[in-house]
Design a protein around this motif. Structure first.
Motif, PDB file in Angstrom:
ATOM      1  N   THR A 143       8.374  -9.974  31.953  1.00  0.00           N
ATOM      2  CA  THR A 143       8.383  -8.574  31.342  1.00  0.00           C
ATOM      3  C   THR A 143       8.195  -8.521  29.802  1.00  0.00           C
ATOM      4  N   THR A 144       6.999  -7.784  29.252  1.00  0.00           N
ATOM      5  CA  THR A 144       7.572  -6.903  27.758  1.00  0.00           C
ATOM      6  C   THR A 144       8.037  -5.808  27.681  1.00  0.00           C
ATOM      7  N   THR A 145       9.068  -6.586  26.500  1.00  0.00           N
ATOM      8  CA  THR A 145       9.577  -5.654  26.589  1.00  0.00           C
ATOM      9  C   THR A 145       9.254  -4.865  24.931  1.00  0.00           C
ATOM     10  N   VAL A 146      10.001  -3.721  24.545  1.00  0.00           N
ATOM     11  CA  VAL A 146       9.385  -3.239  23.231  1.00  0.00           C
ATOM     12  C   VAL A 146      10.728  -2.621  23.037  1.00  0.00           C
ATOM     13  N   ASN A 147      11.487  -2.575  21.247  1.00  0.00           N
ATOM     14  CA  ASN A 147      12.647  -1.610  20.748  1.00  0.00           C
ATOM     15  C   ASN A 147      11.645  -0.314  20.674  1.00  0.00           C
ATOM     16  N   ILE A 148      12.300   0.479  21.397  1.00  0.00           N
ATOM     17  CA  ILE A 148      11.189   1.731  20.865  1.00  0.00           C
ATOM     18  C   ILE A 148      12.550   2.016  19.988  1.00  0.00           C
ATOM     19  N   GLY A 149      13.596   2.648  19.719  1.00  0.00           N
ATOM     20  CA  GLY A 149      14.165   2.548  17.635  1.00  0.00           C
ATOM     21  C   GLY A 149      12.823   1.615  16.520  1.00  0.00           C
ATOM     22  N   GLU A 150      13.124   0.286  17.001  1.00  0.00           N
ATOM     23  CA  GLU A 150      12.159  -0.152  16.090  1.00  0.00           C
ATOM     24  C   GLU A 150      10.733   0.211  15.871  1.00  0.00           C
ATOM     25  N   GLU A 151      10.240   0.509  16.874  1.00  0.00           N
ATOM     26  CA  GLU A 151       8.235   0.737  17.053  1.00  0.00           C
ATOM     27  C   GLU A 151       8.686   2.421  16.319  1.00  0.00           C
ATOM     28  N   PHE A 152       9.269   3.234  16.269  1.00  0.00           N
ATOM     29  CA  PHE A 152       9.203   4.541  16.528  1.00  0.00           C
ATOM     30  C   PHE A 152       9.280   4.392  14.744  1.00  0.00           C
ATOM     31  N   LEU A 153      10.352   3.537  13.998  1.00  0.00           N
ATOM     32  CA  LEU A 153      10.826   3.746  12.765  1.00  0.00           C
ATOM     33  C   LEU A 153       9.985   3.500  12.196  1.00  0.00           C
ATOM     34  N   LYS A 154       9.672   1.867  12.598  1.00  0.00           N
ATOM     35  CA  LYS A 154       8.532   1.312  11.741  1.00  0.00           C
ATOM     36  C   LYS A 154       7.567   2.204  10.854  1.00  0.00           C
ATOM     37  N   GLY A 155       7.151   1.997   9.522  1.00  0.00           N
ATOM     38  CA  GLY A 155       5.943   2.259   8.817  1.00  0.00           C
ATOM     39  C   GLY A 155       5.988   3.912   9.125  1.00  0.00           C
ATOM     40  N   GLN A 156       6.961   4.125   8.983  1.00  0.00           N
ATOM     41  CA  GLN A 156       7.148   5.404   9.406  1.00  0.00           C
ATOM     42  C   GLN A 156       7.242   6.787   7.714  1.00  0.00           C
ATOM     43  N   SER A 157       7.900   5.738   7.194  1.00  0.00           N
ATOM     44  CA  SER A 157       8.034   6.881   5.310  1.00  0.00           C
ATOM     45  C   SER A 157       7.111   5.073   4.398  1.00  0.00           C
ATOM     46  N   THR A 158       6.037   4.759   5.067  1.00  0.00           N
ATOM     47  CA  THR A 158       5.215   3.597   4.445  1.00  0.00           C
ATOM     48  C   THR A 158       3.676   4.303   3.851  1.00  0.00           C
ATOM     49  N   PHE A 159       3.103   4.545   3.199  1.00  0.00           N
ATOM     50  CA  PHE A 159       1.745   4.961   2.669  1.00  0.00           C
ATOM     51  C   PHE A 159       1.207   4.782   2.335  1.00  0.00           C
ATOM     52  N   GLU A 160      -0.467   4.002   2.202  1.00  0.00           N
ATOM     53  CA  GLU A 160      -0.821   3.218   1.459  1.00  0.00           C
ATOM     54  C   GLU A 160      -1.555   4.545   0.246  1.00  0.00           C
ATOM     55  N   LEU A 161      -1.370   5.673   0.645  1.00  0.00           N
ATOM     56  CA  LEU A 161      -1.900   6.072  -0.676  1.00  0.00           C
ATOM     57  C   LEU A 161      -0.659   7.897  -0.863  1.00  0.00           C
ATOM     58  N   ASP A 162      -0.763   7.810  -2.476  1.00  0.00           N
ATOM     59  CA  ASP A 162       0.588   8.505  -2.341  1.00  0.00           C
ATOM     60  C   ASP A 162       0.263   9.570  -3.605  1.00  0.00           C
ATOM     61  N   PHE A 163       0.781  11.137  -3.537  1.00  0.00           N
ATOM     62  CA  PHE A 163       0.955  11.644  -4.836  1.00  0.00           C
ATOM     63  C   PHE A 163       0.978  11.282  -6.066  1.00  0.00           C
ATOM     64  N   SER A 164       1.863  10.817  -6.505  1.00  0.00           N
ATOM     65  CA  SER A 164       1.818   9.424  -7.425  1.00  0.00           C
ATOM     66  C   SER A 164       0.571   9.042  -8.128  1.00  0.00           C
ATOM     67  N   ASP A 165      -0.116   9.562  -7.715  1.00  0.00           N
ATOM     68  CA  ASP A 165      -1.153   8.692  -7.846  1.00  0.00           C
ATOM     69  C   ASP A 165      -2.745   9.776  -8.600  1.00  0.00           C
ATOM     70  N   VAL A 166      -2.238  11.151  -8.350  1.00  0.00           N
ATOM     71  CA  VAL A 166      -2.920  12.075  -8.672  1.00  0.00           C
ATOM     72  C   VAL A 166      -2.339  12.790 -10.192  1.00  0.00           C
ATOM     73  N   LYS A 167      -3.579  12.298 -10.400  1.00  0.00           N
ATOM     74  CA  LYS A 167      -3.629  13.523 -12.252  1.00  0.00           C
ATOM     75  C   LYS A 167      -3.459  15.081 -12.416  1.00  0.00           C
ATOM     76  N   GLY A 168      -2.483  15.280 -13.118  1.00  0.00           N
ATOM     77  CA  GLY A 168      -2.809  16.911 -12.925  1.00  0.00           C
ATOM     78  C   GLY A 168      -3.064  17.864 -11.938  1.00  0.00           C
ATOM     79  N   GLN A 169      -3.627  18.678 -11.586  1.00  0.00           N
ATOM     80  CA  GLN A 169      -3.632  19.346  -9.901  1.00  0.00           C
ATOM     81  C   GLN A 169      -2.355  19.876  -9.976  1.00  0.00           C
ATOM     82  N   GLU A 170      -1.769  20.397 -10.693  1.00  0.00           N
ATOM     83  CA  GLU A 170      -0.279  20.398 -10.398  1.00  0.00           C
ATOM     84  C   GLU A 170       0.085  21.640  -9.367  1.00  0.00           C
ATOM     85  N   ASN A 171      -1.412  22.590  -9.694  1.00  0.00           N
ATOM     86  CA  ASN A 171      -1.360  24.033  -8.193  1.00  0.00           C
ATOM     87  C   ASN A 171      -1.740  23.556  -6.843  1.00  0.00           C
TER      88      ASN A 171
END
Length: 512
Positions: A174-202
């Protein structure tokens, strides 16, 4: 011997149970009925080879197969495995006692191996609702289906495993998946971030407001100003998926066959960026055998249209209704399917053909009237559905060379989530409304009505800037979101002033 095997047909993003009746009697012919399409009819040859290569004998009898209900068109190669198992059971090569407990789907290769299918998640949900004990499907789709709790999911690699399982010779894992773990996995991890943007505050502020209220947004600026760069980072400040949103979005991508290998549940909101040569059908969905289009694949996420005026006019016009209704209905002669399409539209465009109109340093070389003609490629009714218009200017060298990192996406996201929580509380008793961008005219008058001073400011702005009537409601929606970001119960003049500043393309003198 007559046996029944159970499969499923996917219509839209939901599945319907299909009963496959197989009867082997004296004779030599093969009959397959029940409205199968060409790929299902071709399964006969694949099944013969798969059964023989796997060491079993294909019955030398007359085989009659009926796929019920007969008025639903059966499409695709995923019926290969249940058809083959039905033939083996009807010829008494395998035991049929447990067939009614399991739903079976899978495409067969000539050597008997089982290839992946589309729509495993909605089929698994249907199997659970219909009371099946388990779901037998290709191993590559097993984790996707295992998200459904209360259903035994068996991933198999070849037809021999399935035959031996029904004969009691093999126990499938039987294949089982931890739904809570799968749901939270990678939610807060992004390759691109606004900290890389210079200027353009508006511009970053405009994107924050758009994310907080779910508003559609368009960025206008010269080449290289950073429009695409910032649009790609917008996903990092959107509120995380809820479980319901994650399941619904995963279903759509499952039906379209767009889920990455090994992914059971999507953890990031989708970001779709179709090329401007896309067709109408590819954008909104459809085809001879209807499939979700880009607007549905962007459901609960972002649809980014770069170089907006370069898109075919008809492609942009067919999006008008889905932008309002947040769903698309694809109708055919015999049936119609409905796909959800609740997305944020983010567009980017140059201000003119040469790209340098209103540039602080380079002169525009377009002939007279070219700017307005270029802008007219995007119709007024479509612009009417875009709440925020923001101009972008190139970042000066001093800003580009500054090594100080900007504000991180995680910090911006906290403010966005807080504003969305305020909206969720405001609309908790109104079904289908989750953010300010979805408010109706009646709700705008109730929740975003400005005070006397704000109303006077808005009237003055509309008169002096020659703003169109359609801008009025959009300004109030955006000002309500800005007030939520400030945690203000009332829409104040300062909130209206900022919202007015986001209606650049509505100004009568914008294009000169």
């Amino acid at each position: 011997m007559l046996v029944k095997v159970f499969g499923a047909a996917v219509q839209g993003i939901n599945a319907t149970p299909i009963t496959i009746e197989v009867n082997c009697t004296k004779g030599i012919k093969f009959f397959l009925v029940g409205l199968p399409d060409t790929s299902v009819k071709e399964s006969h040859k694949r099944i013969i080879s798969a059964i023989q290569v796997s060491g079993y004998k294909f019955p030398r009898q007359q085989i009659v197969i009926n796929m019920s209900p007969a008025d639903i068109r059966k499409e695709g190669s995923a019926y290969d495995l249940p058809l083959a198992i039905g033939i083996l059971a009807s010829s008494e090569t395998i035991k049929a006692e447990k067939l009614s407990d399991y739903l079976i789907m899978g495409e067969l290769s000539l050597d008997g191996s089982i290839l992946p299918i589309k729509g495993a998640l909605p089929i698994a949900i249907m199997a659970k609702e219909q009371g099946f004990k388990g779901f037998i499907l290709p191993s590559e789709n097993a984790r996707e289906a295992a998200v459904v709790e209360g259903l035994e999911v068996f991933g198999v690699d070849n037809i021999c495993q399935v035959a031996r399982f029904f004969n009691g010779e093999l126990e499938l894992e039987t294949t089982t998946v931890n739904i809570g773990e799968e749901f939270l996995k990678g939610q807060s991890t992004f390759e691109l971030d606004f900290s890389d943007v210079k200027g353009q505050e508006n511009v970053k502020r405009a994107l924050e407001v758009a994310a907080a209220g779910g508003h559609n947004l368009i960025m206008i600026g010269p080449p290289g100003a950073g429009k695409s760069m910032m649009a790609k980072r917008l996903s990092s400040i959107l509120p995380p998926f809820t479980m319901e949103e994650a399941l619904e979005t995963t279903k759509i991508h499952s039906v379209a066959g767009k889920l990455e290998k090994g992914i059971s549940l999507m953890s990031h909101r989708p970001f779709r960026s179709p090329h401007h040569t896309i067709s109408d059908v590819a954008m909104v969905g459809g085809g001879s055998y209807p499939q979700p289009g880009e607007i549905s694949l962007a459901h609960n996420g972002i649809l980014f249209l770069d170089e907006l005026p370069e898109f075919n006019r008809s492609v942009l016009e067919v999006m008008r209704q889905p932008l309002e209704n947040r769903k698309i209905t694809v109708s055919r002669a015999r049936y119609s399917v409905e796909y959800p399409a609740s997305f944020m539209m983010v567009a980017a465009m140059n201000p003119c053909p040469c790209g340098y109109y209103n540039h602080p340093e380079r002169a525009c070389v377009c002939p007279g009237g070219a700017v307005q003609k270029y802008l007219n490629r995007v119709s007024g009714p479509l612009l009417d559905r875009i709440d925020i218009h923001v101009e972008i200017t190139p970042v000066p060298f001093e800003k580009i060379s500054d090594s100080t990192p900007g504000e991180r996406s995680s910090e911006i996201c906290k403010r966005v989530v807080k504003a969305r929580q305020i909206q969720a509380e405001r609309f908790r008793k109104i079904p289908g409304i989750y953010c300010n961008a979805q408010m109706t005219s009646k709700m705008v008058r109730r929740y975003a009505a400005p005070e006397a001073a704000g109303l006077q400011l808005l009237g003055t702005a509309m008169e002096r800037l020659s703003l169109s009537a359609r801008a009025y409601e959009r300004i109030l929606k955006v000002s309500r979101t800005i007030a939520d970001l400030d945690d203000s119960p009332h829409v104040l003049p300062v909130h209206l002033a900022e919202a007015i500043n986001y209606r650049n393309l509505d100004r009568s003198n914008w294009a000169g």
